[in-house]
Design an enzyme around this catalytic site. Structure first.
Site, mmCIF file in Angstrom:
data_model
loop_
_atom_site.group_PDB
_atom_site.id
_atom_site.type_symbol
_atom_site.label_atom_id
_atom_site.label_comp_id
_atom_site.label_asym_id
_atom_site.label_seq_id
_atom_site.Cartn_x
_atom_site.Cartn_y
_atom_site.Cartn_z
ATOM 1 N N ARG A 229 0.854 -1.190 0.000
ATOM 2 C CA ARG A 229 0.000 0.000 0.000
ATOM 3 C C ARG A 229 0.885 1.233 0.000
ATOM 4 O O ARG A 229 1.938 1.268 0.662
ATOM 5 C CB ARG A 229 -0.901 0.037 1.236
ATOM 6 C CG ARG A 229 -2.163 -0.786 1.113
ATOM 7 C CD ARG A 229 -3.159 -0.213 0.087
ATOM 8 N NE ARG A 229 -4.366 -1.014 -0.032
ATOM 9 C CZ ARG A 229 -4.546 -2.015 -0.894
ATOM 10 N NH1 ARG A 229 -3.573 -2.357 -1.726
ATOM 11 N NH2 ARG A 229 -5.683 -2.675 -0.952
ATOM 12 N N GLU A 258 -3.839 7.602 -4.547
ATOM 13 C CA GLU A 258 -4.172 7.107 -5.890
ATOM 14 C C GLU A 258 -5.498 7.686 -6.377
ATOM 15 O O GLU A 258 -6.410 7.848 -5.560
ATOM 16 C CB GLU A 258 -4.253 5.580 -5.870
ATOM 17 C CG GLU A 258 -2.924 4.954 -5.505
ATOM 18 C CD GLU A 258 -3.011 3.428 -5.353
ATOM 19 O OE1 GLU A 258 -4.057 2.844 -5.673
ATOM 20 O OE2 GLU A 258 -2.025 2.835 -4.924
ATOM 21 N N HIS A 276 -1.133 0.667 -10.090
ATOM 22 C CA HIS A 276 -1.803 -0.310 -9.207
ATOM 23 C C HIS A 276 -2.412 -1.469 -10.024
ATOM 24 O O HIS A 276 -3.628 -1.654 -10.034
ATOM 25 C CB HIS A 276 -2.885 0.385 -8.367
ATOM 26 C CG HIS A 276 -3.258 -0.408 -7.129
ATOM 27 N ND1 HIS A 276 -3.641 0.183 -5.951
ATOM 28 C CD2 HIS A 276 -3.318 -1.747 -6.896
ATOM 29 C CE1 HIS A 276 -3.927 -0.741 -5.052
ATOM 30 N NE2 HIS A 276 -3.741 -1.929 -5.610
#
Ligand code: NAP
Ligand code: 8YV
Length: 317
Positions: A229, A258, A276
């Site tokens: 993360r 993000e 991601h």
């Protein structure tokens, strides 16, 4: 028999929505959380990304809520302790994505060390005609520290064993039956390795674990790969360390905010950035979607959740 009301949050896959619509009455979250009264009857949530955090206040506004089914193994956007206090079950999608994400972690590491995206850009730009691509760093002799030797971390380690590198790990607990050196302190591990691969979850306990001091300890050949993360890395400290040559490079699949990626990172040509995509294959996303739906279907069939998270065990602890 009435069909349970399920609230969709974020952007569930079309396939997930189709399966949910076959079994439940499905509602969508409005763009702004204005009309909560309309959701008073919701008994389940299917969560799939997005900026919304499901915390205790949110749960209070859905008094009939029984289960939150998350798309993804990481559930840092859901306050699972608040759910446990209210008797609400939280589920995630472990295991089905482990190998896919481990592949990306190792692929990202290779891209960073051997500058594969940069070499490809060199060729496409016609620069090979003018000269060979410069020599790069190597994986040979690298000492790798894994932050978070869980399901994915172990799959990363297994792949890395084939590369003949040294592997160590840090987590809150020593893992039974693993052949890698355990460091109870992340700082001590950073001092002994040059490559840090983070597969740790998000949340308060891991926030900014990788900060200026840890980066400095990795040294000038240091590489950080993060597929866990974004919140685990202090992005400002990382930008500073990359800019000043405190560490060599980084490969990042996850970011603090993000999909916003700091302009300073985007401007750095020597690092590798991915949007991601750790689990983002058709195969794996479908398996994740299936497990997300299976949790809701099993719960409302009275059979309990399939993959409850540790904070909301089943049968209840
Ligand atoms: P997991 O099996 O639960 O492993 C998590 C590991 O992190 C455990 O070994 C745990 O060990 C360690 N950890 C947890 N809290 C920690 C802390 N405060 N300090 C140090 N270590 C800590 O989870 P997983 O299935 O491997 O997934 C890991 C994470 O990867 C997910 O939570 C998610 O955020 C991320 N992920 C990213 C992608 C992507 O697309 N990039 C895809 C899937 C998952 P201890 O309990 O011993 O500390
Ligand atoms: C997904 C992930 O991209 O499983 C996780 O924790 O980070 C990824 O697999 C994400 O959850 C989709 O929202």
């Amino acid at each position: 028999m009435t069909r349970p009301d399920i609230l969709l949050i974020g952007s569930p896959m079309a396939y997930v929505i189709e399966r949910l619509e076959a079994a439940f009455t499905v509602h969508r979250m409005p763009a702004e959380a204005a009309g909560f009264n309309a959701f008073a009857d919701m008994r389940g949530i299917a969560m799939a990304g997005g900026p919304l955090r499901i915390d205790g206040d949110f749960m209070e506004r859905l008094p009939k809520l029984e289960i939150v089914s998350n798309f993804g193994v990481g559930y840092d956007a859901i306050d699972a302790h608040a759910a446990a206090e209210r008797g609400i079950v939280v589920t995630n999608t472990p295991d089905v994505l482990t190998e896919e994400v481990a592949d990306i972690a190792v692929g990202l590491l290779l891209c960073v060390v051997r500058q594969l995206p940069q070499a490809e850009r060199h060729l496409r730009a016609g620069k090979w005609l003018a000269g060979a691509y410069p020599l790069t760093a190597t994986l040979r002799g690298r000492r790798i520290g894994i932050l978070g030797l869980g399901r994915i971390g172990k799959a990363v380690a297994l792949r890395l064993e084939a590369f003949g590198v040294t592997i160590a790990y840090h987590g809150r607990n020593r893992q039974p039956d693993v052949p890698y050196r355990y460091y109870p302190s992340l700082m001590a591990m950073a001092e002994d390795v040059d490559t840090l691969v983070s597969v740790a979850p998000g949340g308060a306990s891991t926030r900014h674990l990788i900060g200026a001091e840890v980066l400095k300890a990795l040294g000038p050949e240091g590489i950080v790969v993060n597929v866990g993360r974004g919140s685990v890395v202090d992005e400002r400290a990382l930008i500073e360390a990359l800019g000043s040559g405190t560490i060599l490079s980084a490969g990042l699949d996850v970011f603090e905010d993000e999909p916003r990626v700091p302009a300073e990172l985007i401007a750095m040509d020597h690092i590798v950035l991915l949007p991601h995509v750790g689990s983002a294959s058709h195969h794996t996303r479908e398996a994740m979607g299936q497990l997300q739906v299976d949790n809701l279907v099993s719960w409302f069939a009275g059979k309990g959740p399939v993959t409850p998270v540790a904070e909301t065990p089943w049968p209840r602890g």
